[in-house]
Design an enzyme around this catalytic site. Structure first.
Site, PDB file in Angstrom:
ATOM      1  N   TRP A   1       0.837  -1.209   0.000  1.00  0.00           N
ATOM      2  CA  TRP A   1       0.000   0.000   0.000  1.00  0.00           C
ATOM      3  C   TRP A   1       0.863   1.247   0.000  1.00  0.00           C
ATOM      4  O   TRP A   1       0.503   2.265  -0.600  1.00  0.00           O
ATOM      5  CB  TRP A   1      -0.908  -0.006   1.224  1.00  0.00           C
ATOM      6  CG  TRP A   1      -1.746   1.222   1.384  1.00  0.00           C
ATOM      7  CD1 TRP A   1      -3.016   1.434   0.897  1.00  0.00           C
ATOM      8  CD2 TRP A   1      -1.407   2.436   2.086  1.00  0.00           C
ATOM      9  NE1 TRP A   1      -3.472   2.684   1.246  1.00  0.00           N
ATOM     10  CE2 TRP A   1      -2.497   3.319   1.973  1.00  0.00           C
ATOM     11  CE3 TRP A   1      -0.276   2.850   2.782  1.00  0.00           C
ATOM     12  CZ2 TRP A   1      -2.495   4.594   2.534  1.00  0.00           C
ATOM     13  CZ3 TRP A   1      -0.260   4.122   3.343  1.00  0.00           C
ATOM     14  CH2 TRP A   1      -1.365   4.971   3.221  1.00  0.00           C
ATOM     15  N   HIS A   2       2.022   1.170   0.652  1.00  0.00           N
ATOM     16  CA  HIS A   2       2.863   2.357   0.791  1.00  0.00           C
ATOM     17  C   HIS A   2       3.530   2.783  -0.513  1.00  0.00           C
ATOM     18  O   HIS A   2       3.877   3.961  -0.658  1.00  0.00           O
ATOM     19  CB  HIS A   2       3.930   2.129   1.864  1.00  0.00           C
ATOM     20  CG  HIS A   2       3.418   2.294   3.257  1.00  0.00           C
ATOM     21  ND1 HIS A   2       2.748   1.286   3.931  1.00  0.00           N
ATOM     22  CD2 HIS A   2       3.458   3.352   4.107  1.00  0.00           C
ATOM     23  CE1 HIS A   2       2.411   1.715   5.132  1.00  0.00           C
ATOM     24  NE2 HIS A   2       2.810   2.962   5.262  1.00  0.00           N
ATOM     25  N   GLY A   3       3.739   1.874  -1.424  1.00  0.00           N
ATOM     26  CA  GLY A   3       4.365   2.314  -2.664  1.00  0.00           C
ATOM     27  C   GLY A   3       4.688   1.178  -3.604  1.00  0.00           C
ATOM     28  O   GLY A   3       4.751  -0.003  -3.211  1.00  0.00           O
TER      29      GLY A   3
END
Length: 469
Positions: free
Chosen positions: A326-328
């Site tokens: 989700w973060h990248g």
């Protein structure tokens, strides 16, 4: 628009005055003002992506009503699937398209096939898309689960989706918390407003005085890690740990404080995570709105810990790996999530992961104090090691960075950076005072405000780290 920009310091009081002195007698006008202000706030960055927020709003507004009105389970499921497909489709295209294409090309290259990278696109990542996408998805899911009813007030719903204080970097609000506040009459509360101002000042202090002071040092060390000694690399990792905490928790505090100025209560997103005694406690205190989102909409639906140890371990890995992704769109984030899963698994298997549920650290004796201190320091150590993968440009860079720490030499650069420990100590002391609910003296608030103004004079104001997610 950045919270730490001159534009915002003009924007906020203008909206505040209009909200409480011009349209305060009419709830619909208040919500309409919030909606317009939110679109101006977001459009200041790039007005073209307002269409994505508007489209997401319209789709989930009508899908929510349709799910509620249908008694046919298959139709309800199809509508929910449509909502998930639309929202995750947008998120997947803008955030992960090039990642999947590049990974596929690299995989083919590893087995001897060369493919031209003509499939990659110059896609701009819309700020905040990961946040408002999850916000609208949870609305549809909660209606499907019959945990809430949809609203027919489109303006209130649109204001909920785009609420400017938390639009681009959270907290990820649930409709069950924020939407009822949009639909209820608000009255100005002086005490709440003053608490909101305190949070704004505290958040700005953590962002512009702490995080932005560390940013250029951290950037230089991680970009040129092969040129520095082990002592400098250790300091770089520690400074990044406090940079990302000051940056992200600072944003959350400003968002929560700003919302309070307008009569809204947002959920707590950070609860002093660096005072945690275990990885489990850390994740109950760090980015709470995301970790609880994955708990409620992924971990529990998979069966949580009630499906046996092996499936439970599978579920733990799923939630941490997805959280990392989700973060990248980089393998470094997935590895970061995997490291936290590996750190969490032992306590999960032994059944000790639910320890330390109380808010306060017990210090009833010197032995308890020493034990607690050791637990806090160990947790911070392993979290900081994991942060190296989060910050590094590649997995290879992360391992080489950690490998360079084996040389524990301290050079002149390391010595100069030790002055930054004073800033860390200031942050920890003030954070500890808030942790213990000690009242911070007015003089300290004035000093923080002066430090913020002084720091805002920098030529370059750094964006918030989580804008890229």
């Amino acid at each position: 628009m950045l919270f730490n920009s001159l534009e915002f310091f003009v924007f906020l009081p203008v909206v505040f005055l209009l909200y409480w002195f011009v349209v305060h007698k009419n709830l619909k006008l208040q919500n309409f003002l919030v909606l317009v202000a939110s679109y101006v706030f977001y459009g200041w960055w790039d007005y073209r992506f307002l269409s994505l927020i508007a489209l997401s709003t319209v789709v989930d507004y009508f899908i929510g009503i349709s799910i509620h009105e249908s008694d046919n389970k298959k139709i309800r499921k199809r509508l929910l699937f449509l909502s998930a497909l639309f929202n995750l489709g947008l998120l997947g295209f803008f955030k992960y398209y090039n990642f999947f294409v590049d990974s596929w090309i690299d995989l083919l290259a590893s087995i001897g096939y060369t493919v031209e990278s003509t499939w990659t696109l110059k896609v701009i990542l819309p700020v905040g898309i990961s946040f408002y996408t999850f916000q609208t998805m949870s609305y549809s899911i909660d209606i499907y689960r019959k945990q809430m009813k949809p609203t027919r007030d489109f303006v209130a719903f649109a204001a909920f989706v785009s609420f400017f204080p938390q639009l681009v970097a959270g907290p990820i609000e649930r409709a069950s918390n924020l939407l009822p506040q949009m639909l209820a009459k608000r009255k100005f509360d002086k005490t709440k407003a003053l608490k909101g101002i305190e949070l704004i000042v505290w958040g700005l202090f953590k962002k512009v005085v702490i995080a932005d002071s560390f940013a250029p040092i951290v950037n230089d060390i991680f970009a040129n890690y092969t040129d520095y000694s082990g002592g400098t690399l250790i300091m770089g990792a520690v400074l990044f740990a406090f940079q990302i905490y000051g940056d992200f928790s600072g944003y959350s505090d400003i968002a929560i404080g700003t919302a309070r100025l307008f009569g809204f209560d947002l959920m707590t997103n950070f609860n002093f995570p660096y005072f945690s005694r275990s990885i489990g406690e850390f994740w109950r205190k760090w980015h709470i709105s995301l970790s609880t989102w994955f708990r409620d909409y992924l971990y529990i639906p998979l069966g949580g810990s009630k499906v046996g140890k092996w499936k439970g371990i599978r579920n733990v890995f799923a939630i941490f790996l997805v959280s990392g992704f989700w973060h990248g769109a980089n393998w470094t984030f997935i590895v970061w999530g995997g490291i936290h899963a590996l750190l969490f698994i032992p306590s999960f298997v032994l059944g000790t992961n639910r320890r330390h549920l109380e808010d306060k650290v017990a210090t009833t004796s010197i032995l308890t104090y020493l034990k607690t201190t050791a637990q806090v320091l160990y947790t911070f150590f392993v979290v900081t090691v994991a942060w190296v993968f989060f910050r590094a440009d590649s997995i290879r860079d992360a391992f080489q960075y950690l490998g360079g720490i084996q040389s524990l030499k301290v050079d002149a650069t390391s010595f100069i950076m030790y002055s930054d420990i004073l800033l860390i100590l200031v942050l920890l002391v003030l954070d500890f005072m808030r942790y213990k609910k000690k009242k911070i003296h007015f003089i300290l608030w004035v000093l923080m405000a002066i430090a913020i103004v002084g720091s805002l004079n920098r030529e370059i104001q750094a964006e918030f780290i989580y804008f890229q997610f």
